[in-house]
Design an enzyme around this catalytic site. Structure first.
Site, PDB file in Angstrom:
ATOM      1  NE  ARG A  28      52.644  24.311  34.841  1.00 53.51           N
ATOM      2  CZ  ARG A  28      51.896  23.482  34.129  1.00 53.51           C
ATOM      3  NH1 ARG A  28      52.128  23.292  32.848  1.00 53.51           N
ATOM      4  NH2 ARG A  28      50.902  22.828  34.681  1.00 53.51           N
ATOM      5  CG  ASN A  46      55.092  21.707  35.192  1.00 53.37           C
ATOM      6  OD1 ASN A  46      55.544  22.604  35.886  1.00 53.37           O
ATOM      7  ND2 ASN A  46      53.902  21.176  35.421  1.00 53.37           N
TER       8      ASN A  46
END
Length: 103
Positions: A28, A46
Site C-alpha cells: 500500500r 488491504n
C-alpha cells in the site's frame, strides 16, 4: 473541459484488485508513492481475503502506467500473481484530490 484534460487526453477511472503476496510487504505504501509520482488520484486498501484493492483516476496515459505498475512491479518484497481491473470508464472530473490508504 479544463486545459489539463485537453492536454492529457480523457480522464479515466478504474478499480483494481491485486492477488499474490501483497500484504505485509509495504504494498500500500509503495502504491501510494507510485500514484503520487505519476500524478493519479484514488485509494488503496488491504482486504480480508489477502488481496489489495482500490481505485485509480487520472489522465488515460497515467492511469495506464499505474495499471502496468500494479500488474508487474508492486513493492520490492511483493509477488504479484495477477491483477484484475474492472469498471474502467471515462469520467468528466476526478472524484479525489489525492491518493490515500484506506483502512
Amino acid at each position: 473541459m479544463s486545459a489539463l484534460t485537453k492536454a492529457s487526453g480523457a480522464l479515466k477511472s478504474v478499480d483494481y484488485e491485486v492477488f499474490g503476496r501483497v500484504q505485509g510487504v509495504c504494498f500500500r505504501m509503495y502504491t501510494e508513492e507510485e500514484a503520487r509520482k505519476l500524478g493519479v488520484v484514488g485509494w488503496v486498501k488491504n482486504t480480508r481475503q489477502g488481496t489489495v484493492t482500490g481505485q485509480v483516476q487520472g489522465p488515460e496515459d497515467k492511469v495506464n502506467a499505474m495499471k502496468s505498475w500494479l500488474s508487474k512491479v508492486g513493492s520490492p518484497s511483493s509477488r504479484i500473481d495477477r491483477t484484475n481491473f474492472s469498471n474502467e470508464k471515462e469520467i468528466s472530473k476526478l472524484d479525489f484530490s489525492g491518493f490515500s490508504t484506506r483502512y
